[in-house]
Design an enzyme around this catalytic site. Structure first.
Site, PDB file in Angstrom:
ATOM      1  N   LYS A 171       0.980  -1.274   0.108  1.00  0.00           N
ATOM      2  CA  LYS A 171       0.054  -0.073  -0.159  1.00  0.00           C
ATOM      3  C   LYS A 171       0.929   1.120   0.111  1.00  0.00           C
ATOM      4  O   LYS A 171       1.432   1.615   0.854  1.00  0.00           O
ATOM      5  CB  LYS A 171      -0.924   0.343   1.161  1.00  0.00           C
ATOM      6  CG  LYS A 171      -1.943   1.210   1.026  1.00  0.00           C
ATOM      7  CD  LYS A 171      -2.412   1.729   2.330  1.00  0.00           C
ATOM      8  CE  LYS A 171      -1.830   2.677   2.873  1.00  0.00           C
ATOM      9  NZ  LYS A 171      -1.505   4.097   2.310  1.00  0.00           N
ATOM     10  N   GLY A 187       6.939   5.034   8.383  1.00  0.00           N
ATOM     11  CA  GLY A 187       5.948   6.280   8.658  1.00  0.00           C
ATOM     12  C   GLY A 187       6.286   6.968   9.841  1.00  0.00           C
ATOM     13  O   GLY A 187       7.263   6.879  10.495  1.00  0.00           O
ATOM     14  N   SER A 188       5.249   7.547  10.453  1.00  0.00           N
ATOM     15  CA  SER A 188       5.205   8.270  11.384  1.00  0.00           C
ATOM     16  C   SER A 188       5.559   7.131  12.896  1.00  0.00           C
ATOM     17  O   SER A 188       4.723   6.082  12.632  1.00  0.00           O
ATOM     18  CB  SER A 188       4.156   8.992  11.784  1.00  0.00           C
ATOM     19  OG  SER A 188       3.026   8.400  11.775  1.00  0.00           O
ATOM     20  N   GLY A 233       3.218   3.997  13.279  1.00  0.00           N
ATOM     21  CA  GLY A 233       4.200   2.626  13.939  1.00  0.00           C
ATOM     22  C   GLY A 233       3.530   2.377  15.029  1.00  0.00           C
ATOM     23  O   GLY A 233       3.651   1.047  15.048  1.00  0.00           O
ATOM     24  N   GLU A 286       9.927   1.504  10.859  1.00  0.00           N
ATOM     25  CA  GLU A 286      11.204   2.545  10.429  1.00  0.00           C
ATOM     26  C   GLU A 286      10.540   3.669  10.577  1.00  0.00           C
ATOM     27  O   GLU A 286       9.590   4.075   9.832  1.00  0.00           O
ATOM     28  CB  GLU A 286      11.886   2.265   9.359  1.00  0.00           C
ATOM     29  CG  GLU A 286      13.056   2.936   9.156  1.00  0.00           C
ATOM     30  CD  GLU A 286      13.093   4.275   9.059  1.00  0.00           C
ATOM     31  OE1 GLU A 286      13.476   4.941   9.883  1.00  0.00           O
ATOM     32  OE2 GLU A 286      12.914   4.847   7.967  1.00  0.00           O
ATOM     33  N   CYS A 312      13.231  11.263   7.383  1.00  0.00           N
ATOM     34  CA  CYS A 312      13.391  10.802   8.504  1.00  0.00           C
ATOM     35  C   CYS A 312      14.847  10.971   9.009  1.00  0.00           C
ATOM     36  O   CYS A 312      15.011  11.096  10.252  1.00  0.00           O
ATOM     37  CB  CYS A 312      12.863   9.519   8.850  1.00  0.00           C
ATOM     38  SG  CYS A 312      13.614   8.369   7.614  1.00  0.00           S
ATOM     39  N   GLN A 326       1.435  19.095   6.042  1.00  0.00           N
ATOM     40  CA  GLN A 326       2.744  19.347   6.411  1.00  0.00           C
ATOM     41  C   GLN A 326       3.028  20.753   6.819  1.00  0.00           C
ATOM     42  O   GLN A 326       3.753  21.154   7.601  1.00  0.00           O
ATOM     43  CB  GLN A 326       3.810  18.449   5.437  1.00  0.00           C
ATOM     44  CG  GLN A 326       3.642  17.148   5.431  1.00  0.00           C
ATOM     45  CD  GLN A 326       3.937  16.349   6.383  1.00  0.00           C
ATOM     46  OE1 GLN A 326       3.244  15.512   6.715  1.00  0.00           O
ATOM     47  NE2 GLN A 326       5.158  16.850   7.121  1.00  0.00           N
ATOM     48  N   GLU A 377       9.791  15.763  16.241  1.00  0.00           N
ATOM     49  CA  GLU A 377       9.865  15.848  14.636  1.00  0.00           C
ATOM     50  C   GLU A 377       8.877  16.702  14.088  1.00  0.00           C
ATOM     51  O   GLU A 377       7.731  16.804  14.101  1.00  0.00           O
ATOM     52  CB  GLU A 377       9.825  14.586  14.253  1.00  0.00           C
ATOM     53  CG  GLU A 377      10.181  14.165  12.651  1.00  0.00           C
ATOM     54  CD  GLU A 377      10.100  12.870  12.138  1.00  0.00           C
ATOM     55  OE1 GLU A 377       9.248  12.032  12.578  1.00  0.00           O
ATOM     56  OE2 GLU A 377      10.949  12.364  11.439  1.00  0.00           O
TER      57      GLU A 377
END
Ligand code: ADP
Length: 513
Positions: free
Chosen positions: A192, A245-246, A250, A267, A301, A348, A402
């Site tokens: 996906k 992803g975030s 996650g 990750e 990241c 964002q 982040e």
């Protein structure tokens, strides 16, 4: 040259409007979602440019894709690994031929500048060649048995159907990190892509298909996270999940996978520090800071989001850095002169705005940027000015959380030890950098920085595909992409014992004396 199979599998149907309609790829067929819903993929630099219309899929589409992958697994796992690898190699060659057009399409869907999207396709090419080489290795071990006339070995076995959830910042590279090792190991896949950048996954799988990948070995289901991603993670037919992803998502993915005892590679975020000591080559460090903080518009990241400066060079570094940031050319990534593209979407931009407000409330000093760019050529895109904050303290939120945007914080310290403490004083542990000519400090940094990656005299971005990629603390859950670490995730060990003694030999019992 388009190879056999392209037209049947990949010719998207023209919809009534002027853009292309893409369907899910399931079992080698392009099929519409059961939901009947679609979404548009729009250029973040120019809202008039619609890249395509994609399926907003749901759980039933995931069911179909997993069933197709399970069917394909029956034969794909039996294809010899060197033969599977040849398909990857051919795929790499096709990607190389089409690098420029895929890079342009990627800039249109994701926003980053052309030199970077070319690099993104190149990363997929490198991963294809590297993982093709693994087709003739995939080493296990042979080892002596403790019993006579008995042979012992361990072999890598594929896991089965693997689910993959990708982010938008590396639209082709990250899917390639997931798909290529999974395929060479004999798994079949349901991927996906991120809702902002699905086209690059289609382009990647187009090359795999033309290279000879059988139908159903890779299936693409597009859509939004909770609707299409969540059922993929929860599906009982999916044996392992790879997520990038975030940290927020996650955590959900990891919890769902854990409840089903499903291997899960996560990750996630980073808050990466670059330390610049008093003996550093300052001009080199400034080049590195610009690239590390504003490459990919800060949406990596591994982005350099904290620069920890020794007080002796802090003033000079800050002055020079701000001057260079002010001169950065922000614009449409398709323009070869652009140095920094837009952010990927409005969400964002809002995050960048919010963190600029937070930083100022905390007492950080805005040195440049800090605002949305809206005038003139910026009016149809999601542009944010490259931003530098000075006077940041290590525990401020702007230094801890982040942002995933073009915002960097400068933190002043009095010593190398204080720099290490500040660098490590965060919840994340992905990438780190040290600028110094002192070899002892370089090795100390390599040892003491709590991160999956440490660069010496280079910025925090720039991973190569044959080394392990991933982090410690809340960046990940211990797995690695890239390198042989990827093989460890996409295979499971089987121990095999062959007793050729023609007698019953009991381990730990018959040989105990
Ligand atoms: P980003 O902030 O970079 O968009 P996300 O973690 O939100 O990162 O998204 C990364 C990927 O995870 C995307 O493909 C997204 O669709 C997917 N995703 C989002 N929410 C979920 C969820 N609840 N379950 C599974 N996948 C999800």
């Amino acid at each position: 040259m388009r190879l056999l199979g392209y037209a049947e599998v990949f010719r998207p149907e023209e919809s009534s409007v002027s853009h292309t309609l893409y369907k899910n790829l399931i079992g080698g067929h392009m099929v519409a979602s059961h939901t009947g819903k679609t979404f548009l993929n729009i250029n973040p630099a120019n809202s008039d440019d619609v890249i395509g219309e994609f399926q907003a899929s749901g759980a039933k589409d995931i069911d179909d894709a997993v069933a197709a992958a399970a069917e394909a697994y029956k034969t794909w796992r039996l294809v010899p690994a060197p033969k599977r690898a040849e398909i990857l190699y051919r795929c790499g060659e096709l990607l190389a031929e089409r690098k420029e057009s895929y890079a342009r399409e990627m800039t249109r869907e994701m926003g980053k500048v052309l030199s970077e999207t070319r690099g993104d396709v190149q990363e997929a090419i490198d991963t294809a060649y590297y993982m093709a080489g693994e087709g003739r290795r995939l080493f296990g071990q042979t080892t002596p048995s403790e019993l006579k006339s008995k042979f012992a070995m361990s072999v890598r076995m594929p896991v089965g159907v693997v689910g993959m959830i990708a982010p938008w910042n590396f639209p082709m590279a990250i899917p390639s990190w997931k798909l290529f090792p999974a395929l060479v190991c004999g798994n079949t896949c349901v991927i996906k892509p991120a809702e902002d950048t699905p086209l690059s996954t289609y382009n990647l799988v187009e090359c795999l298909t033309e290279a000879g990948l059988p139908p159903g070995v890779v299936n693409i289901v597009t859509g939004f996270g909770p609707d299409a991603g969540a059922p993929l993670v929860a599906h009982p037919g999916v044996r392992a999940i790879s997520f990038t992803g975030s940290s927020e998502v996650g955590r959900i993915v990891g919890q769902t996978a854990a409840a089903n005892f499903k291997p899960c590679s996560l990750e996630m975020g980073g808050k990466n520090a670059m330390i610049v000591l008093e003996d550093a080559n300052l001009d080199l460090a400034i080049e590195g800071a610009l690239w590390g903080a504003f490459g990919t518009t800060g949406q990596r990241c591994t982005a350099t989001s904290r620069i920890i400066l020794h007080k002796k060079i802090a003033a000079e570094f800050t002055k020079k850095l701000v001057a260079r940031v002010d001169a950065l050319k922000v614009g449409d990534g398709l323009d070869e002169h652009t140095q920094m593209g837009p952010q990927v979407n409005q969400q964002q931009i809002e995050t960048s705005i919010r963190y600029c407000e937070i930083a100022q409330k905390e007492g950080a000093k805005l040195l440049t940027g800090g605002s949305v760019l809206e005038d003139g050529s910026y009016d149809k895109g999601h542009f944010f000015a490259p931003t530098v904050f000075g006077g940041v303290k290590p525990k401020m939120r702007i230094a801890q959380e982040e942002v995933f945007g073009p915002v960097v914080s400068l933190i002043e310290v009095e010593s190398f030890e204080e720099a290490l403490e500040a660098a490590n004083g965060i919840q994340y542990g992905l990438s780190t950098a040290l600028y110094s000519k002192d070899v002892n400090k370089a090795f100390q940094a390599m040892r003491d920085l709590e991160a999956g990656i440490t660069y010496i005299n280079a910025p925090t971005i720039g991973a190569e595909v044959h080394l392990p990629f991933g982090g410690v603390k809340q960046t990940g859950n211990g797995h690695r992409e890239g390198g042989t670490g990827a093989l460890d995730f996409y295979t499971t060990w089987k121990a095999v014992y062959v007793d050729y003694s023609d007698t019953l030999q009991r381990a730990q019992i018959d040989n105990a004396d």
